[in-house]
Design an enzyme around this catalytic site. Sequence first.
Site, PDB file in Angstrom:
ATOM      1  N   TYR A  91       9.743  21.376  20.674  1.00 52.54           N
ATOM      2  CA  TYR A  91       8.421  21.457  20.027  1.00 52.54           C
ATOM      3  C   TYR A  91       8.496  22.295  18.757  1.00 52.54           C
ATOM      4  CZ  TYR A  91       3.462  21.689  19.244  1.00 52.54           C
ATOM      5  OH  TYR A  91       2.235  21.543  18.656  1.00 52.54           O
ATOM      6  N   PHE A 143      -4.150   6.697  -7.365  1.00 56.23           N
ATOM      7  CA  PHE A 143      -3.696   5.878  -6.247  1.00 56.23           C
ATOM      8  C   PHE A 143      -4.752   6.012  -5.152  1.00 56.23           C
ATOM      9  CE2 PHE A 143      -1.498   4.757  -2.338  1.00 56.23           C
ATOM     10  CZ  PHE A 143      -1.110   3.478  -2.698  1.00 56.23           C
ATOM     11  N   THR A 144      -4.935   4.935  -4.374  1.00 53.61           N
ATOM     12  CA  THR A 144      -6.065   4.864  -3.427  1.00 53.61           C
ATOM     13  C   THR A 144      -6.163   6.092  -2.507  1.00 53.61           C
ATOM     14  OG1 THR A 144      -4.630   3.495  -2.039  1.00 53.61           O
ATOM     15  CG2 THR A 144      -6.271   2.348  -3.373  1.00 53.61           C
ATOM     16  N   ASP A 232       3.272  13.497  -7.357  1.00 54.50           N
ATOM     17  CA  ASP A 232       3.396  12.513  -6.278  1.00 54.50           C
ATOM     18  C   ASP A 232       4.831  12.005  -6.370  1.00 54.50           C
ATOM     19  OD1 ASP A 232       3.520  10.328  -4.619  1.00 54.50           O
ATOM     20  OD2 ASP A 232       1.517   9.603  -5.104  1.00 54.50           O
ATOM     21  N   LYS A 275       9.084   5.357   1.206  1.00 54.53           N
ATOM     22  CA  LYS A 275       9.556   4.582   0.047  1.00 54.53           C
ATOM     23  C   LYS A 275      10.969   5.046  -0.326  1.00 54.53           C
ATOM     24  CE  LYS A 275       4.897   4.015  -0.126  1.00 54.53           C
ATOM     25  NZ  LYS A 275       3.989   4.651   0.835  1.00 54.53           N
ATOM     26  N   ARG A 399      -3.780  -7.423  -5.605  1.00 51.25           N
ATOM     27  CA  ARG A 399      -4.170  -6.180  -6.285  1.00 51.25           C
ATOM     28  C   ARG A 399      -5.136  -6.544  -7.397  1.00 51.25           C
ATOM     29  NH1 ARG A 399      -2.675  -1.322  -3.768  1.00 51.25           N
ATOM     30  NH2 ARG A 399      -4.121  -2.441  -2.470  1.00 51.25           N
ATOM     31  N   PHE A 466      -9.850  -4.983   1.453  1.00 49.31           N
ATOM     32  CA  PHE A 466      -8.672  -5.844   1.298  1.00 49.31           C
ATOM     33  C   PHE A 466      -7.848  -5.957   2.576  1.00 49.31           C
ATOM     34  CE2 PHE A 466      -5.701  -2.298   0.900  1.00 49.31           C
ATOM     35  CZ  PHE A 466      -6.500  -1.283   0.398  1.00 49.31           C
TER      36      PHE A 466
END
Length: 475
Positions: A91, A143-144, A232, A275, A399, A466
């Site tokens: 843990y 970005f969303t 980011d 990514k 998009r 979407f």
Amino acid sequence: MQNPQSPTPSTLRTTGQQLRRRSWAEPYKIKMVEPLKMTNAEQRKRALIDAGYNTFLLRSEDVYIDLLTDSGTSAMSENQWAGLMLGDEAYAGSKNFYNLEASVGRYYGFKHLIPTHQGRGAEHILSQIMIQPGDTVPGNMYFTTTRFHQEKAGAAFVDVIIDEAHDPSVELPFKGNVDLNKLEKVLKGASRIPYVCLAATVNMAGGQPVSMANVRACHELCSRYGVPIMMDATRAVENAWFIKCREPGYADKSCAEILREFCSYTDGATMSGKKDALVNIGGWLSLNDDSLAEKARNMVVLYEGLHTYGGMAGRDMEAMARGIEESVQDDHMRARIGQVEYLGDLLKSAGVPIVLPVGGHAVYLDARRFYPEMPQDAFPAQMLAAELYLDAGVRAMERGVVSAGRDPRTGQHRFPKLELVRLTIPRRVYTQAHMDVVAESVEAVFLQKDKPEGLRLSYEPEYLRFFQARFEPIS
Ligand code: P71
């Protein structure tokens, strides 16, 4: 033979008539395969109707080549799979956490590491500890999920990317750059700016990179105003590769060296490990400031998990530690970006309208130019994604107007300038023959004589429509 270290990928097809010897291929061979189901046109038609003409609602088993996203879809290496067996699932204080901390420290150079379940977990924590209601957060395009968490914490997002980023046909080497004049105006005018949000690369602009000169200039400008830069870092290694290929003075530096320098101009980062870092799940928040890191460590226990696992299993942290090391290898990046460029070049030479230049993770199709007669409220990009699936079983992501949603005040569709379909390439998953099939299918759909009339909505969910909206053909 060309210099095999040449940073510019070349392919036989890209050079047109002139036959050139290929200088690189993938730096791996395939040990395990995942069979794909081959479908016929009738089966795809059935699957598409069942999915309400929405590629998010297709079963992945019914997809031949899945280019929905590069997020969490990469293939892990034998070294990463071996790492999974070394998961320490204690843990607290898992050894895999310390390996991940060392890997991020070594390649990104930040002082503190707070693991999270994925990128948006890190965005949530950062927004909560830094933003106060009424703040302004400037950034190079939204970005969303990033903007959602900034706004949820009470900030207003201001876009300070260069104007050219909004035009699909303008070819610039660093189309993700911050417009320094726009940024300085915001720095001068806003009452409180907790940080500048710098994305490298910029997803919504088509995976476009930021130059080293630009991040250095941002750093100098922000230092004068005492404002930190939070990056980011989701696709920052891809950004580093573009700097190596395109920015004078960097051709002889390694991707890893460039990444370290880039990060040195920022004060911390949020990261979706799904990514660049070659894993299926995971993320992190990194900070240089001790007291901020203390706050983040305290908050992460409320939403993600203890500060030494943050929502990840020990084995997942190990896979990411190893994935980061693999991600910064020049040979990997050459093949990764080279494959995206290969698909882009095939489409460009076939006369298919795409966003230029081709970015790091995807090729974006300009749906308006596929269907010039179709009004935007008949959802051209949604239609195009459906037609691509019908033609050869390729799954892409809309998009355009569907992604943009409705204006909360008027209830009307938001009509974005860009009406695009994204062909996103997972890392180390598909072959050059797959890319050929994709390009042939896209070209066939582009040349179709009988153009569809478009779609109408048959079901529209309240949030992020979407993902779950359903459609039917107008005719
Ligand atoms: C992509 C995704 C995944 C996605 C997210 C939202 C809608 C549809 C698909 C995720 C990113 C990203 C950048 C630049 C932060 C996140 C969130 N991208 N920054 O492109 O691209 O990371 O998914 O791990 O939470 O398909 P997360």
